[in-house]
Design a protein around this motif. Structure first.
Motif, short mmCIF file in Angstrom:
data_model
loop_
_atom_site.label_atom_id
_atom_site.label_comp_id
_atom_site.label_asym_id
_atom_site.label_seq_id
_atom_site.Cartn_x
_atom_site.Cartn_y
_atom_site.Cartn_z
N HIS A 187 -17.61 35.87 48.55
CA HIS A 187 -16.41 35.49 49.11
C HIS A 187 -15.09 35.92 48.35
O HIS A 187 -15.09 35.62 47.05
CB HIS A 187 -16.17 33.91 49.42
CG HIS A 187 -14.76 33.28 49.62
ND1 HIS A 187 -14.38 33.77 51.05
CD2 HIS A 187 -13.86 32.79 48.92
CE1 HIS A 187 -13.15 33.04 51.20
NE2 HIS A 187 -12.95 32.38 50.03
N CYS A 189 -10.81 35.87 48.22
CA CYS A 189 -9.58 35.09 49.00
C CYS A 189 -8.52 36.20 49.03
O CYS A 189 -8.48 37.34 48.27
CB CYS A 189 -9.28 33.84 48.28
SG CYS A 189 -10.42 33.03 47.75
N ASP A 281 -10.73 30.01 56.22
CA ASP A 281 -10.31 31.22 55.41
C ASP A 281 -10.69 30.90 54.01
O ASP A 281 -11.10 31.62 53.24
CB ASP A 281 -8.76 31.05 55.31
CG ASP A 281 -8.22 32.33 56.46
OD1 ASP A 281 -9.15 32.82 57.28
OD2 ASP A 281 -7.27 32.52 56.42
N CYS A 282 -10.98 29.47 53.55
CA CYS A 282 -11.07 29.22 51.96
C CYS A 282 -11.75 28.02 51.97
O CYS A 282 -11.81 27.39 52.95
CB CYS A 282 -9.72 29.74 51.15
SG CYS A 282 -9.76 30.04 49.42
N GLY A 283 -11.79 27.57 50.67
CA GLY A 283 -12.19 26.26 50.30
C GLY A 283 -11.14 25.20 50.75
O GLY A 283 -9.82 25.79 50.96
ZN ZN Z 1 -11.23 31.64 49.30
#
Ligand code: ZN
Length: 307
Positions: A187, A189, A281-283
């Motif tokens: 992953h 970002c 999209d992300c954590g």
């Molecule tokens: Zn991310």
């Protein structure tokens, strides 16, 4: 066609003071909100603190991680905190599909080394630092896969340019060597259109899924930098970030219709069959905790609407 699989990128807000209760609640929360492949919610610590306790050569000074010497795994990988947490989860949920994240060498090394390097490495650009981290991470990744988890290697920093970017990307293959590639994802970002990083990631041999965001302000432009060819040339599949994790109020959360439209856009660029799963999209450690349930609900509804 069966609906797309959903997953999360990793971190969630902390659910409880007690670690095991917190992990239980993070799993339950994701299942309740329609997540198919759950994460541990990173309830123990943030993405760097995990490693300071298990890796020699890292320490915390004035609240921030630094490099103190040669980086190596201190103990057997079974003692690593995430491996312990996985064991706990597996003891309660034999059949759960779970994905655990480990922080990649560039992100971990840059975060600790940019603050202070006390000994062993010449400076922040000393590639030995990153190689040593990859060597330390490899048995951890293996222990997680052996414990029945999918492993996601998080490398947010790779979206920035480095002169040795290709070598940094290759360290991901080193970590994943010998593992079934269908168990390993990476992953990255932010904006992935610079420096050819998407192409480099697609050429990794031991990874099957590459995961990017497409919904946030910066991530929206990523759609211009993925294509069917990018995935099909190398037999990779996409982890599709389809909902923003940075809304500040409920009326800013992407609606199911917006999520479905985003997935349609992504599918038209890469091919629906090349999407491995949908995720935020992300954590979401930094996301307003009252909005996290709405984000997951809207993602699920958007995925179902997309069909
Ligand atoms: Zn991310």
């Amino acid at each position: 066609m069966a609906p797309l699989t959903t997953t999360t990128i990793g971190s969630l807000f902390r659910f409880s003071e007690d670690l095991h209760e917190s992990i239980d609640k993070a799993l339950e929360f994701q299942k309740e909100h329609g997540v198919d492949i759950v994460s541990d919610g990173e309830q123990r610590a943030d993405m760097v603190a995990y490693f300071v306790e298990s890796f020699g050569g890292l320490a915390v000074e004035n609240g921030a991680p630094i490099v103190t010497g040669k980086i190596e795994l201190k103990d057997s990988p079974e003692k690593f905190s995430k491996v312990q947490d996985l064991k706990y989860i597996r003891s309660l949920h034999r059949d759960i599909k779970i994905k655990l994240a480990i922080t990649g060498p560039t992100t971990l090394g840059m975060t600790c080394g940019s603050r202070k390097i006390k000994s062993h490495y010449k400076n922040i650009m000393d590639f030995d630092l990153y190689e040593d981290i990859a060597i330390a991470l490899q048995p951890v990744a293996k222990a997680l896969v052996d414990g029945g988890a999918y492993v996601q290697i998080d490398e947010p920093f790779l979206s920035q340019g480095y002169k040795d970017l290709a070598a940094r990307v290759n360290l991901i293959d080193y970590i994943a060597q010998g593992l079934p590639s269908e168990k390993v994802s990476v992953h990255v970002c932010g904006f992935i259109g610079g420096f050819g990083v998407a192409r480099m990631l697609s050429e990794l041999e031991n990874v099957s899924v590459i995961s990017f965001g497409f919904a946030g302000g910066v991530e929206k432009r990523n759609i211009e930098h993925v294509s069917r060819k990018l995935f099909e040339d190398t037999g990779k599949r996409l982890g599709a970030g389809c909902i923003s994790v940075t809304p500040l109020a409920e009326n800013q959360v992407d609606t199911p219709e917006v999520v479905a439209a985003k997935l349609k856009d992504i599918a038209s660029k890469v091919g629906r069959e090349n999407i491995a799963y949908a995720h935020p999209d992300c954590g979401m450690r930094a996301t307003n905790k009252f909005l996290v349930p709405i984000i997951l609900r809207n993602m699920r509804a958007g995925v179902d609407l997309f069909g």
